[in-house]
Scaffold this motif. Structure first.
Motif, PDB file in Angstrom:
ATOM      1  N   ARG A 175       0.968  -1.263   0.097  1.00  0.00           N
ATOM      2  CA  ARG A 175       0.074   0.035   0.196  1.00  0.00           C
ATOM      3  C   ARG A 175       1.072   1.186   0.069  1.00  0.00           C
ATOM      4  NH1 ARG A 175      -2.331   0.891   4.463  1.00  0.00           N
ATOM      5  NH2 ARG A 175      -4.355   2.075   3.585  1.00  0.00           N
TER       6      ARG A 175
ATOM      7  N   GLU B 225       0.205   4.368   0.991  1.00  0.00           N
ATOM      8  CA  GLU B 225       0.007   5.025   2.047  1.00  0.00           C
ATOM      9  C   GLU B 225       1.051   4.570   3.151  1.00  0.00           C
ATOM     10  OE1 GLU B 225      -2.513   3.397   0.422  1.00  0.00           O
ATOM     11  OE2 GLU B 225      -3.557   5.158  -0.497  1.00  0.00           O
ATOM     12  N   ASP B 226       1.352   3.379   3.078  1.00  0.00           N
ATOM     13  CA  ASP B 226       2.211   2.990   4.261  1.00  0.00           C
ATOM     14  C   ASP B 226       3.581   3.727   4.456  1.00  0.00           C
ATOM     15  OD1 ASP B 226       0.343   1.190   5.075  1.00  0.00           O
ATOM     16  OD2 ASP B 226       1.177  -0.412   4.097  1.00  0.00           O
TER      17      ASP B 226
ATOM     18  N   PHE C 233       3.987   6.737   3.820  1.00  0.00           N
ATOM     19  CA  PHE C 233       3.936   8.416   3.882  1.00  0.00           C
ATOM     20  C   PHE C 233       4.621   8.756   5.129  1.00  0.00           C
ATOM     21  CE2 PHE C 233      -0.049   8.636   0.874  1.00  0.00           C
ATOM     22  CZ  PHE C 233       0.750   8.670  -0.096  1.00  0.00           C
ATOM     23  N   ARG C 234       4.457   7.875   6.284  1.00  0.00           N
ATOM     24  CA  ARG C 234       5.135   8.153   7.361  1.00  0.00           C
ATOM     25  C   ARG C 234       6.771   8.364   7.237  1.00  0.00           C
ATOM     26  NH1 ARG C 234       4.352   2.608   7.800  1.00  0.00           N
ATOM     27  NH2 ARG C 234       6.013   1.346   8.239  1.00  0.00           N
TER      28      ARG C 234
ATOM     29  N   GLU D 195      -0.439   5.349  -7.728  1.00  0.00           N
ATOM     30  CA  GLU D 195       0.302   5.509  -6.706  1.00  0.00           C
ATOM     31  C   GLU D 195       1.397   6.527  -6.831  1.00  0.00           C
ATOM     32  OE1 GLU D 195      -0.602   2.856  -7.990  1.00  0.00           O
ATOM     33  OE2 GLU D 195      -1.246   1.469  -6.244  1.00  0.00           O
TER      34      GLU D 195
ATOM     35  N   ALA E 298      -0.141   9.788  -5.645  1.00  0.00           N
ATOM     36  CA  ALA E 298      -0.352   9.951  -4.383  1.00  0.00           C
ATOM     37  C   ALA E 298       1.237  10.073  -3.572  1.00  0.00           C
ATOM     38  CB  ALA E 298      -0.628   8.360  -3.707  1.00  0.00           C
TER      39      ALA E 298
ATOM     40  N   GLU F 176       1.989  13.713  -1.561  1.00  0.00           N
ATOM     41  CA  GLU F 176       2.350  13.649  -0.257  1.00  0.00           C
ATOM     42  C   GLU F 176       3.995  14.179   0.019  1.00  0.00           C
ATOM     43  OE1 GLU F 176       2.666  12.650   3.916  1.00  0.00           O
ATOM     44  OE2 GLU F 176       1.045  12.535   2.534  1.00  0.00           O
TER      45      GLU F 176
END
Length: 365
Positions: free
Chosen positions: A60, A62-63, A65-66, A85, A88, A92
């Motif tokens: 994913r 989103e994982d 982004f941290r 992707e 995104a 970000e």
């Protein structure tokens, strides 16, 4: 085990079964992307400093982004380029829209861009397939943003970055003790160094053809020469702009590249100059192979014509004699001689053997 220069014909390429490649490709940034959608995107993240290293594989987007914040150096490698992707990640990490379109486009010329606080490099990753003696080209995008390096590539099976991953997993390496700009250098250096592996494969094929041409100068050999010439031309056109890319990094005054790291980019520049020179030499060698092929064909034709000329010359006096005695004149003195047939055969044999002896002494055959 057969010697490299004496490989049998089946071990080489079959140029009639290889799909033709486009040697010229152009896809501007504003054009609609023709990239085929991928089924799966894999993201690998390395977060490291001199003391620790953390490696994660995720599906994913989103994982990852941290990892946009923090003091450690991060390398985010995206295997499989898909618009969802890419958009995104660019959103970000606050990456410019034009750079996102460069990542999504295919067949672009290698280049380097500086937009905002981002340093972007796009270049081809080359691999050599021995089974077909072909050069595969994959577009790789490298983005330096603060202490984060993001890389985008299409096919993880042709990845050349495994040595870098091993150096990141080892303690005390130069890579672990340096910043993100040194990581960008390491990725570029690995791609450029792999160009020499591709040229080694092409060089072996050139040596094999040099041995085959004198023994089998036929149409199939000519097709192999033309196929190899196109592969070298494809390779040369792909890596030629990389020289401008590295030169742009050397001249850049971007604060993302520390002064202590610039000498390493100079090393990459020296390597790509050497690779371009070697590719030019290989192109000249293939042209010499074509000239050698045509010389062998001319020599082969000359040998055939020489044999035919000798045979024609040997038979010419015999043809004259048989033509004379084939005329229908009544008063020919030899016609009534009971041994005339054997006398004429003896004379013809004597002339034939004498001519062979004379030709041999003169070195005509």
């Amino acid at each position: 085990m057969a010697k490299r220069g004496l490989l049998p014909i089946p071990d080489l390429i079959n140029p009639f079964k290889v799909k033709k490649k486009r040697l010229m490709n152009f896809n501007p940034v504003t054009a609609a992307s023709s990239r085929k959608p991928v089924e799966h995107v894999r993201i690998t993240v390395f977060e490291y400093d001199a003391q620790t290293v953390r490696e994660e594989v995720m599906d994913r987007v989103e994982d990852c982004f941290r990892f946009s914040k923090g003091d450690c150096v991060k390398w985010i490698n995206v295997d499989g380029v898909r618009r969802q992707e890419v958009e995104a990640i660019c959103r970000e990490f606050n990456i410019h829209y034009l750079l996102m379109e460069d990542i999504m486009s295919e067949g672009q010329r290698a280049k380097m861009d500086e937009i905002g606080e981002s340093l972007f490099c796009l270049l081809p990753m080359m691999t050599f397939r021995p089974e077909s003696a072909s050069v595969d080209q994959e577009q790789v995008s490298l983005l330096l943003k603060g202490n984060v390096v993001i890389s985008f590539q299409d096919d993880p099976g042709r990845d050349v970055f495994n040595p870098i991953r091993e150096r990141l997993r080892s303690n005390g390496t130069k890579l672990r003790n340096s910043g993100a700009d040194y990581l960008l250098y390491a990725l570029l250096d690995e791609i450029v160094d792999n160009y020499f592996m591709v040229m080694d494969g092409l060089g072996e094929r050139i040596e094999v053809l040099e041995d085959i041409i004198p023994r089998q100068p036929n149409n199939r050999t000519l097709a192999r020469i033309n196929y190899l010439r196109k592969e070298i031309l494809l390779f040369k056109r792909g890596i030629a702009p990389v020289r401008e890319l590295t030169n742009g990094l050397l001249k850049s005054e971007n604060n993302l590249i520390e002064e202590s790291t610039r000498k390493y980019f100079k090393d990459v520049y020296d390597h790509i100059v050497q690779a371009n020179d070697l590719a030019e030499n290989y192109r000249d060698m293939v042209m010499n192979l074509q000239e050698l092929y045509h010389a062998q064909m001319s020599q082969k034709l000359n040998e055939v014509m020489k044999v035919l000329a000798v045979v024609t010359t040997l038979l010419a006096p015999l043809t004259v004699i048989t033509g004379i005695y084939g005329m229908n004149f009544e008063r020919m003195p030899e016609l009534r001689n009971p041994n005339g047939y054997f006398i004429v055969l003896g004379v013809m044999l004597f002339i034939f053997v004498s001519m062979i002896i004379i030709f041999r002494k003169r070195g005509w055959f």
